[in-house]
Scaffold this active site. Structure first.
Site, PDB file in Angstrom:
ATOM      1  N   HIS A   1      11.936  33.984 -24.558  1.00 33.80           N
ATOM      2  CA  HIS A   1      10.722  34.122 -23.758  1.00 33.80           C
ATOM      3  C   HIS A   1      10.425  32.836 -22.992  1.00 33.80           C
ATOM      4  CE1 HIS A   1       9.883  37.075 -27.128  1.00 33.80           C
ATOM      5  NE2 HIS A   1       9.758  37.849 -26.057  1.00 33.80           N
TER       6      HIS A   1
ATOM      7  N   ASP B   1      17.319  43.343 -22.842  1.00 32.85           N
ATOM      8  CA  ASP B   1      16.852  44.726 -22.818  1.00 32.85           C
ATOM      9  C   ASP B   1      17.297  45.352 -21.506  1.00 32.85           C
ATOM     10  OD1 ASP B   1      15.211  44.796 -25.323  1.00 32.85           O
ATOM     11  OD2 ASP B   1      14.189  43.160 -24.291  1.00 32.85           O
TER      12      ASP B   1
END
Length: 361
Positions: free
Chosen positions: A62, A179
């Site tokens: 992140h 993802d």
């Protein structure tokens, strides 16, 4: 709307491939809890707003997304990080309850990476009337791979992404390539529904042992983590197999019958016997996808056969990044994604790697 990728693929050492300096801007990002507070956040004059959407439990993956957004927005731009655990994406209440909530640590991570604001609303703020009656439907692509394993997951994901894009109103939004199916669906939604935002994919960040960073990794015991390493091993072994096979084909073209094989070998920096050159020249391009699948599957099957902490494979798929349909075995050129999902103990993990099949003649 355009879709871009900021950097190349991240290798097993955890190198993100970022270029240029990282300059955190805000010492303490503003914490916004309501849509009204977010709407009151001043937009940068003459600069862009970038958004990074997360479900919290922030890690270095992140942080890389936030730093990439910070660099894209520039010193005068604005980076907004959203932290929201979306109940529509969870099939079971137990999984939702188990998801880690670490807002204080998330604020520190976001600050260090250069965020200007963190939007962390509650469920009642995002869904004030309860679960929304009108939702985004992911369509056929959302029913494949992760969609088969987690029915309705992508509908819930796209619904909250659409809401957060409307609420944050960014010029550019950043999502991780780990993802991959999620990134592809968001890109398709933005294109099909004419959202005025650029979608940018950022390569997967990995620990030094190769495991893709995930908030779920914290649930793995040391022994389970050892088993889980079969996922990146399988992906990178398949990538190496493809590279080796395509190198053989290039050598075959340089040493094909009818040409000067000695000159061809010298050009490639080789010093091979004539018999080797002839064998290589007979190599055929067909079957590269099958070889990629077989290489990865062999490693995953070995991990599945462990007496303790075995890997339970959900899927291994070599798919077209445009729609996540399976690549045929006779594919000779074009891009692909090799994706895997498996459970180790109680923890379900996903990983993928982009591949490019060369134009072999």
């Amino acid at each position: 709307m355009t879709t871009s990728s900021r950097t190349g693929n991240t290798g097993p050492t955890g190198n993100t491939g970022r270029t240029g300096p990282t300059t955190p801007k805000a010492a303490t990002p503003a914490l916004l809890r309501t849509a009204a507070e977010l709407d009151a956040l001043p937009r940068p004059a003459g600069a862009e707003r970038a958004v990074v959407m997360t479900m919290g439990a922030l890690h270095e993956g992140h942080a890389t997304l936030i730093r990439t957004a910070r660099e894209a927005a520039g010193p005068d731009g604005q980076v907004v990080v959203t932290v929201f655990v979306n109940p529509l994406q969870f099939g079971e209440a137990a999984d939702l309850d188990r998801y880690p909530r670490t807002l204080d640590a998330d604020l520190a991570t976001a600050a260090a990476a250069g965020a200007d604001a963190v939007f962390a609303p509650g469920v009642d703020e995002v869904y004030p009337g309860g679960e929304p009656q009108v939702r985004i439907t992911a369509g056929p692509m959302g029913e494949r791979l992760e969609g088969t394993s987690r029915p309705g997951h992508f509908d819930g994901m796209l619904t909250v992404v659409a809401k957060l894009l409307h609420l944050t109103r960014p010029d550019e939004a950043f999502y991780g390539q780990k993802d991959a199916q999620q990134l592809a669906l968001i890109t398709r939604m933005v294109r099909d529904l004419n959202f005025g935002v650029r979608i940018t994919g950022v390569p997967t960040v990995r620990d030094p042992d190769g495991l893709a960073l995930s908030s779920r990794n914290r649930f793995l015991s040391p022994q389970e983590r050892h088993t889980a390493l079969a996922l990146p091993r399988a992906l990178f072994a398949a990538q190496d197999r493809l590279a080796a096979q395509q190198a053989l084909h290039e050598r075959a073209k340089a040493t094909a019958p009818g040409g000067d094989r000695a000159a061809g070998l010298n050009k490639l920096g080789e010093a091979r016997a004539a018999a080797d050159a002839q064998a290589v020249a007979l190599a055929r391009p067909n079957g590269a996808p099958a070889a990629v699948r077989a290489t990865a599957r062999a490693i995953l099957e070995e991990a599945a056969a462990r007496d303790r902490h075995p890997l339970v494979l959900d899927y291994l798929a070599l798919v077209d990044p445009a729609d996540f349909t399976e690549i045929p075995d006779d594919r000779e050129s074009g891009d692909a994604i090799l994706a895997v999902a498996a459970r180790v103990g109680e923890t379900r993990l996903i990983d993928n790697i982009p591949l490019t099949f060369g134009a072999l003649t």
